[in-house]
Scaffold this motif. Structure first.
Motif, PDB file in Angstrom:
ATOM      1  N   LEU A  30    -107.734 -82.866  23.960  1.00 57.51           N
ATOM      2  CA  LEU A  30    -108.148 -81.846  24.920  1.00 57.51           C
ATOM      3  C   LEU A  30    -109.644 -81.547  24.852  1.00 57.51           C
ATOM      4  O   LEU A  30    -110.328 -81.594  25.882  1.00 57.51           O
ATOM      5  CB  LEU A  30    -107.325 -80.572  24.734  1.00 57.51           C
ATOM      6  CG  LEU A  30    -107.697 -79.407  25.658  1.00 57.51           C
ATOM      7  CD1 LEU A  30    -107.512 -79.802  27.119  1.00 57.51           C
ATOM      8  CD2 LEU A  30    -106.872 -78.166  25.327  1.00 57.51           C
ATOM      9  N   PRO A  31    -110.214 -81.230  23.668  1.00 57.56           N
ATOM     10  CA  PRO A  31    -111.668 -80.952  23.652  1.00 57.56           C
ATOM     11  C   PRO A  31    -112.507 -82.158  24.063  1.00 57.56           C
ATOM     12  O   PRO A  31    -113.568 -81.992  24.685  1.00 57.56           O
ATOM     13  CB  PRO A  31    -111.935 -80.546  22.197  1.00 57.56           C
ATOM     14  CG  PRO A  31    -110.793 -81.069  21.418  1.00 57.56           C
ATOM     15  CD  PRO A  31    -109.618 -81.031  22.335  1.00 57.56           C
ATOM     16  N   ALA A  32    -112.057 -83.376  23.710  1.00 59.74           N
ATOM     17  CA  ALA A  32    -112.817 -84.561  24.121  1.00 59.74           C
ATOM     18  C   ALA A  32    -112.823 -84.696  25.631  1.00 59.74           C
ATOM     19  O   ALA A  32    -113.867 -84.988  26.243  1.00 59.74           O
ATOM     20  CB  ALA A  32    -112.224 -85.811  23.471  1.00 59.74           C
ATOM     21  N   ARG A  33    -111.671 -84.474  26.253  1.00 56.74           N
ATOM     22  CA  ARG A  33    -111.606 -84.538  27.716  1.00 56.74           C
ATOM     23  C   ARG A  33    -112.477 -83.467  28.353  1.00 56.74           C
ATOM     24  O   ARG A  33    -113.195 -83.722  29.330  1.00 56.74           O
ATOM     25  CB  ARG A  33    -110.157 -84.376  28.164  1.00 56.74           C
ATOM     26  CG  ARG A  33    -109.316 -85.640  28.087  1.00 56.74           C
ATOM     27  CD  ARG A  33    -107.875 -85.348  28.405  1.00 56.74           C
ATOM     28  NE  ARG A  33    -107.118 -86.558  28.704  1.00 56.74           N
ATOM     29  CZ  ARG A  33    -105.803 -86.617  28.752  1.00 56.74           C
ATOM     30  NH1 ARG A  33    -105.090 -85.528  28.518  1.00 56.74           N
ATOM     31  NH2 ARG A  33    -105.189 -87.750  29.031  1.00 56.74           N
ATOM     32  N   GLU A  34    -112.407 -82.253  27.835  1.00 62.94           N
ATOM     33  CA  GLU A  34    -113.173 -81.153  28.423  1.00 62.94           C
ATOM     34  C   GLU A  34    -114.672 -81.387  28.286  1.00 62.94           C
ATOM     35  O   GLU A  34    -115.449 -81.116  29.211  1.00 62.94           O
ATOM     36  CB  GLU A  34    -112.775 -79.827  27.769  1.00 62.94           C
ATOM     37  CG  GLU A  34    -111.319 -79.430  27.982  1.00 62.94           C
ATOM     38  CD  GLU A  34    -110.984 -79.267  29.447  1.00 62.94           C
ATOM     39  OE1 GLU A  34    -111.760 -78.631  30.167  1.00 62.94           O
ATOM     40  OE2 GLU A  34    -109.939 -79.802  29.887  1.00 62.94           O
ATOM     41  N   LEU A  35    -115.090 -81.876  27.137  1.00 57.88           N
ATOM     42  CA  LEU A  35    -116.508 -82.146  26.924  1.00 57.88           C
ATOM     43  C   LEU A  35    -116.997 -83.250  27.846  1.00 57.88           C
ATOM     44  O   LEU A  35    -118.061 -83.145  28.469  1.00 57.88           O
ATOM     45  CB  LEU A  35    -116.738 -82.524  25.459  1.00 57.88           C
ATOM     46  CG  LEU A  35    -118.168 -82.890  25.048  1.00 57.88           C
ATOM     47  CD1 LEU A  35    -119.150 -81.792  25.453  1.00 57.88           C
ATOM     48  CD2 LEU A  35    -118.239 -83.148  23.546  1.00 57.88           C
ATOM     49  N   GLN A  36    -116.213 -84.324  27.952  1.00 57.79           N
ATOM     50  CA  GLN A  36    -116.603 -85.420  28.842  1.00 57.79           C
ATOM     51  C   GLN A  36    -116.633 -84.966  30.288  1.00 57.79           C
ATOM     52  O   GLN A  36    -117.545 -85.316  31.054  1.00 57.79           O
ATOM     53  CB  GLN A  36    -115.621 -86.571  28.688  1.00 57.79           C
ATOM     54  CG  GLN A  36    -116.035 -87.846  29.410  1.00 57.79           C
ATOM     55  CD  GLN A  36    -117.052 -88.643  28.622  1.00 57.79           C
ATOM     56  OE1 GLN A  36    -116.721 -89.231  27.604  1.00 57.79           O
ATOM     57  NE2 GLN A  36    -118.286 -88.664  29.082  1.00 57.79           N
ATOM     58  N   ALA A  37    -115.646 -84.152  30.692  1.00 58.57           N
ATOM     59  CA  ALA A  37    -115.599 -83.673  32.074  1.00 58.57           C
ATOM     60  C   ALA A  37    -116.793 -82.780  32.385  1.00 58.57           C
ATOM     61  O   ALA A  37    -117.402 -82.887  33.461  1.00 58.57           O
ATOM     62  CB  ALA A  37    -114.297 -82.914  32.314  1.00 58.57           C
ATOM     63  N   VAL A  92    -131.797 -87.142  30.774  1.00 56.43           N
ATOM     64  CA  VAL A  92    -131.227 -86.365  29.665  1.00 56.43           C
ATOM     65  C   VAL A  92    -129.704 -86.365  29.733  1.00 56.43           C
ATOM     66  O   VAL A  92    -129.015 -86.689  28.754  1.00 56.43           O
ATOM     67  CB  VAL A  92    -131.767 -84.924  29.690  1.00 56.43           C
ATOM     68  CG1 VAL A  92    -131.119 -84.093  28.586  1.00 56.43           C
ATOM     69  CG2 VAL A  92    -133.287 -84.921  29.540  1.00 56.43           C
ATOM     70  N   THR A  93    -129.161 -86.014  30.903  1.00 48.03           N
ATOM     71  CA  THR A  93    -127.700 -85.924  31.024  1.00 48.03           C
ATOM     72  C   THR A  93    -127.041 -87.300  30.915  1.00 48.03           C
ATOM     73  O   THR A  93    -125.954 -87.429  30.355  1.00 48.03           O
ATOM     74  CB  THR A  93    -127.314 -85.267  32.346  1.00 48.03           C
ATOM     75  OG1 THR A  93    -127.858 -86.013  33.448  1.00 48.03           O
ATOM     76  CG2 THR A  93    -127.839 -83.833  32.414  1.00 48.03           C
ATOM     77  N   GLY A  94    -127.705 -88.313  31.438  1.00 44.45           N
ATOM     78  CA  GLY A  94    -127.153 -89.655  31.336  1.00 44.45           C
ATOM     79  C   GLY A  94    -127.147 -90.165  29.906  1.00 44.45           C
ATOM     80  O   GLY A  94    -126.210 -90.859  29.479  1.00 44.45           O
ATOM     81  N   THR A  95    -128.182 -89.826  29.138  1.00 45.91           N
ATOM     82  CA  THR A  95    -128.223 -90.218  27.729  1.00 45.91           C
ATOM     83  C   THR A  95    -127.104 -89.533  26.954  1.00 45.91           C
ATOM     84  O   THR A  95    -126.443 -90.151  26.108  1.00 45.91           O
ATOM     85  CB  THR A  95    -129.589 -89.859  27.120  1.00 45.91           C
ATOM     86  OG1 THR A  95    -130.622 -90.522  27.852  1.00 45.91           O
ATOM     87  CG2 THR A  95    -129.654 -90.278  25.660  1.00 45.91           C
ATOM     88  N   ILE A  96    -126.884 -88.262  27.244  1.00 47.95           N
ATOM     89  CA  ILE A  96    -125.789 -87.534  26.593  1.00 47.95           C
ATOM     90  C   ILE A  96    -124.456 -88.196  26.908  1.00 47.95           C
ATOM     91  O   ILE A  96    -123.617 -88.403  26.017  1.00 47.95           O
ATOM     92  CB  ILE A  96    -125.789 -86.062  27.037  1.00 47.95           C
ATOM     93  CG1 ILE A  96    -127.032 -85.347  26.489  1.00 47.95           C
ATOM     94  CG2 ILE A  96    -124.523 -85.345  26.558  1.00 47.95           C
ATOM     95  CD1 ILE A  96    -127.224 -83.943  27.035  1.00 47.95           C
ATOM     96  N   LEU A  97    -124.255 -88.537  28.187  1.00 53.21           N
ATOM     97  CA  LEU A  97    -123.009 -89.203  28.570  1.00 53.21           C
ATOM     98  C   LEU A  97    -122.830 -90.533  27.838  1.00 53.21           C
ATOM     99  O   LEU A  97    -121.709 -90.879  27.421  1.00 53.21           O
ATOM    100  CB  LEU A  97    -122.987 -89.437  30.078  1.00 53.21           C
ATOM    101  CG  LEU A  97    -122.383 -88.341  30.939  1.00 53.21           C
ATOM    102  CD1 LEU A  97    -122.581 -88.661  32.422  1.00 53.21           C
ATOM    103  CD2 LEU A  97    -120.899 -88.170  30.643  1.00 53.21           C
ATOM    104  N   SER A  98    -123.900 -91.284  27.690  1.00 49.31           N
ATOM    105  CA  SER A  98    -123.813 -92.573  27.013  1.00 49.31           C
ATOM    106  C   SER A  98    -123.383 -92.395  25.563  1.00 49.31           C
ATOM    107  O   SER A  98    -122.531 -93.144  25.051  1.00 49.31           O
ATOM    108  CB  SER A  98    -125.158 -93.295  27.074  1.00 49.31           C
ATOM    109  OG  SER A  98    -125.518 -93.564  28.415  1.00 49.31           O
ATOM    110  N   PHE A  99    -123.965 -91.403  24.885  1.00 49.09           N
ATOM    111  CA  PHE A  99    -123.573 -91.142  23.506  1.00 49.09           C
ATOM    112  C   PHE A  99    -122.124 -90.673  23.430  1.00 49.09           C
ATOM    113  O   PHE A  99    -121.375 -91.068  22.524  1.00 49.09           O
ATOM    114  CB  PHE A  99    -124.507 -90.108  22.877  1.00 49.09           C
ATOM    115  CG  PHE A  99    -125.786 -90.689  22.360  1.00 49.09           C
ATOM    116  CD1 PHE A  99    -125.793 -91.477  21.211  1.00 49.09           C
ATOM    117  CD2 PHE A  99    -126.979 -90.468  23.016  1.00 49.09           C
ATOM    118  CE1 PHE A  99    -126.972 -92.028  20.728  1.00 49.09           C
ATOM    119  CE2 PHE A  99    -128.167 -91.008  22.543  1.00 49.09           C
ATOM    120  CZ  PHE A  99    -128.163 -91.795  21.397  1.00 49.09           C
ATOM    121  N   GLU A 100    -121.727 -89.810  24.372  1.00 49.04           N
ATOM    122  CA  GLU A 100    -120.349 -89.311  24.367  1.00 49.04           C
ATOM    123  C   GLU A 100    -119.347 -90.440  24.568  1.00 49.04           C
ATOM    124  O   GLU A 100    -118.238 -90.399  24.017  1.00 49.04           O
ATOM    125  CB  GLU A 100    -120.179 -88.247  25.455  1.00 49.04           C
ATOM    126  CG  GLU A 100    -120.835 -86.926  25.127  1.00 49.04           C
ATOM    127  CD  GLU A 100    -120.666 -85.910  26.235  1.00 49.04           C
ATOM    128  OE1 GLU A 100    -121.034 -84.738  26.024  1.00 49.04           O
ATOM    129  OE2 GLU A 100    -120.189 -86.285  27.327  1.00 49.04           O
TER     130      GLU A 100
END
Length: 464
Positions: A30-37, A92-100
């Motif tokens: 659940l937290p992984a899904r919420e963070l990714q979303a 910035v947001t794309g880099t965060i998404l890549s790490f996630e």
């Protein structure tokens, strides 16, 4: 391979791949899904601006080159600065998404990285090209000739498209996987180009690109619509309104056609997702489609409190009102998505898209008949609302796509629960990232508000 054979094969493949990896701590799901979303919702509007805004400011610069009117130059300069700011935020947001992607779903990347990894390498190349040329474009107005400056903008447009194309290709592959073999519970013989440019990717690409023009066009039109309502009706405002509305109005009806293409592809490749659009519990010949209502498992399952339109789902999915549509109960309960989430997001997307198309067609009709913008204040009030609504429709469309694929991260082969990390502290990470995104949003708004809202004196608009 036939659809029936694929459906029969999917659980076997999932069991083999998943069995080799083992299970992970499901408390993290659940937290992984919420963070990714949350990260995705922040990033996806920036993708729209990367797709559409370069084409728009290039179009306006083309008007400047053709007419010599400095107002067009001023507008192109302003929009290119907006694009530069949003590009920096998107980095910035794309880099965060890549790490996630790697940190939240390590088993996914470990298992299938050799299949889709090429896409992210190509996306990185597009990013560097866009970064170089958008900087030259923004700061090169006074140091380059008119023609050279215009040519510098072309790579910005192309790289904005190719950068998003490679990432959307990965999503298309996740919905319609191919380009690999499963041997002994392991993914072998990766074929990246076959995987990334399979049949599912094309309708997703076109659908997203049109959505980008709809979102950006209506957001721009809404911003300048507020100025129009307040009485600022100079050439600068008129041009921005017409350009934003034109791009959006032309994209809207085409989006309906592409949406039909997407629905028919989903009907063939992901019948459970299609059934979730309607809440169709059982396989039905001449399946209806309900307006409104909610899905309930009671009394055998189905839509409650909705208004049924007979045979519409069959017609939309197969262009045949008597076609048979598979129901949700064709797969075990563990293989079904959360139907009400998928159905609500789908209905919201379609409803908003229809309203936006009507608004755009009204503008086109007035412009065609009278050669001017509409005069009604209600039209401009609707424009102000249209931008946020278009953004909501975009997010709902992605919710429909992603949640409708659940419980699979790679449809039919690999479950989301098999991909998630077993590391702890994800709710803490979620809280930290929420604060980061809130601060980033505030900083972005502050930067955009500091951009000059009117052209310089040397580029002053003509009188209305």
């Amino acid at each position: 391979m036939s659809v029936v054979a694929i459906v029969d094969f999917l659980p076997i493949a999932a069991e083999r791949v998943g069995g080799a990896l083992g299970q992970t701590d499901q408390q993290n799901l659940l937290p992984a899904r919420e963070l990714q979303a949350m990260s995705f919702i922040v990033h996806i509007p920036l993708v729209c601006f990367g797709i559409a805004l370069p084409a728009m400011f290039m179009f306006v610069e083309g008007l400047y080159l053709r007419t010599g009117n400095p107002v067009y130059k001023a507008l192109a300069k302003r929009w290119s600065k907006v694009a530069l700011v949003l590009f920096a935020v998107g980095v910035v947001t794309g880099t965060i998404l890549s790490f996630e992607f790697g940190l939240l779903w390590p088993n996914f990347t470990a298992t299938f990285g050799s299949v889709f990894g090429l896409a992210f390498a190509l996306e990185g190349i597009s990013f560097f090209v866009e970064a170089i040329f958008i900087a030259i474009y923004v700061y090169g107005w006074d140091s380059l000739s008119r023609g050279a400056h215009f040519l510098v903008g072309i790579p910005v447009v192309i790289s904005g498209v190719t950068g998003s194309m490679t990432v959307i290709a990965v999503n298309g592959w996740m919905n319609d996987p191919g380009g690999f073999d499963v041997v002994g519970g392991k993914v072998v013989n990766p074929r990246p180009f076959q995987a990334l440019f399979g049949g599912n990717v094309w309708h997703e690409l076109v659908h997203m690109y049109l959505a980008g023009y709809l979102v950006v066009g209506f957001l721009i039109a809404g911003f300048y619509g507020r100025r129009w309502i307040s009485g600022r009706r100079d050439l600068h405002t008129r041009t921005a309104l017409v350009v934003g509305l034109s791009f959006a109005a032309l994209a809207a009806p085409v989006q309906v056609i592409v949406g039909d293409w997407s629905a028919r592809t989903v009907a063939d490749n992901q019948p459970v997702k299609l059934a979730s659009f309607e809440g169709l519990q059982q396989t039905t010949k001449g399946a209806p489609f309900h307006l409104g209502g909610y899905y309930s498992k009671a009394d055998g399952g189905g839509v409650k409190a909705g208004v049924p339109i007979p045979r519409l789902l069959s017609l939309l999915a197969f262009h045949n009102p008597n076609a048979t549509v598979k129901g949700i109960d064709t797969v075990p309960a563990a293989d079904r998505p959360p139907v009400n989430v998928v159905r609500t997001s789908f209905l919201t997307m379609v409803s908003i898209g229809t309203a936006l198309m009507a608004l755009g067609l009204f503008f086109v009709a007035v412009w065609w008949r009278k050669g001017r913008l509409p005069e009604s204040r209600w039209f401009y009030r609707a424009l102000v609302a249209a931008g946020p609504l278009a953004l909501l429709a975009l997010i709902c469309g992605w919710v429909t796509t992603e949640v409708g694929r659940q419980p699979w991260v790679v449809y039919g082969f690999f479950r989301t629960q098999q991909a998630v990390t077993d590391a702890g502290g994800l709710w803490i990470a979620f809280t930290v990232m929420f604060v980061v995104y809130a601060a980033l949003t505030a900083a972005t708004v502050w930067l955009l508000r500091r951009l000059p809202s009117t052209p310089a004196r040397s580029e002053a608009p003509e009188a209305a």
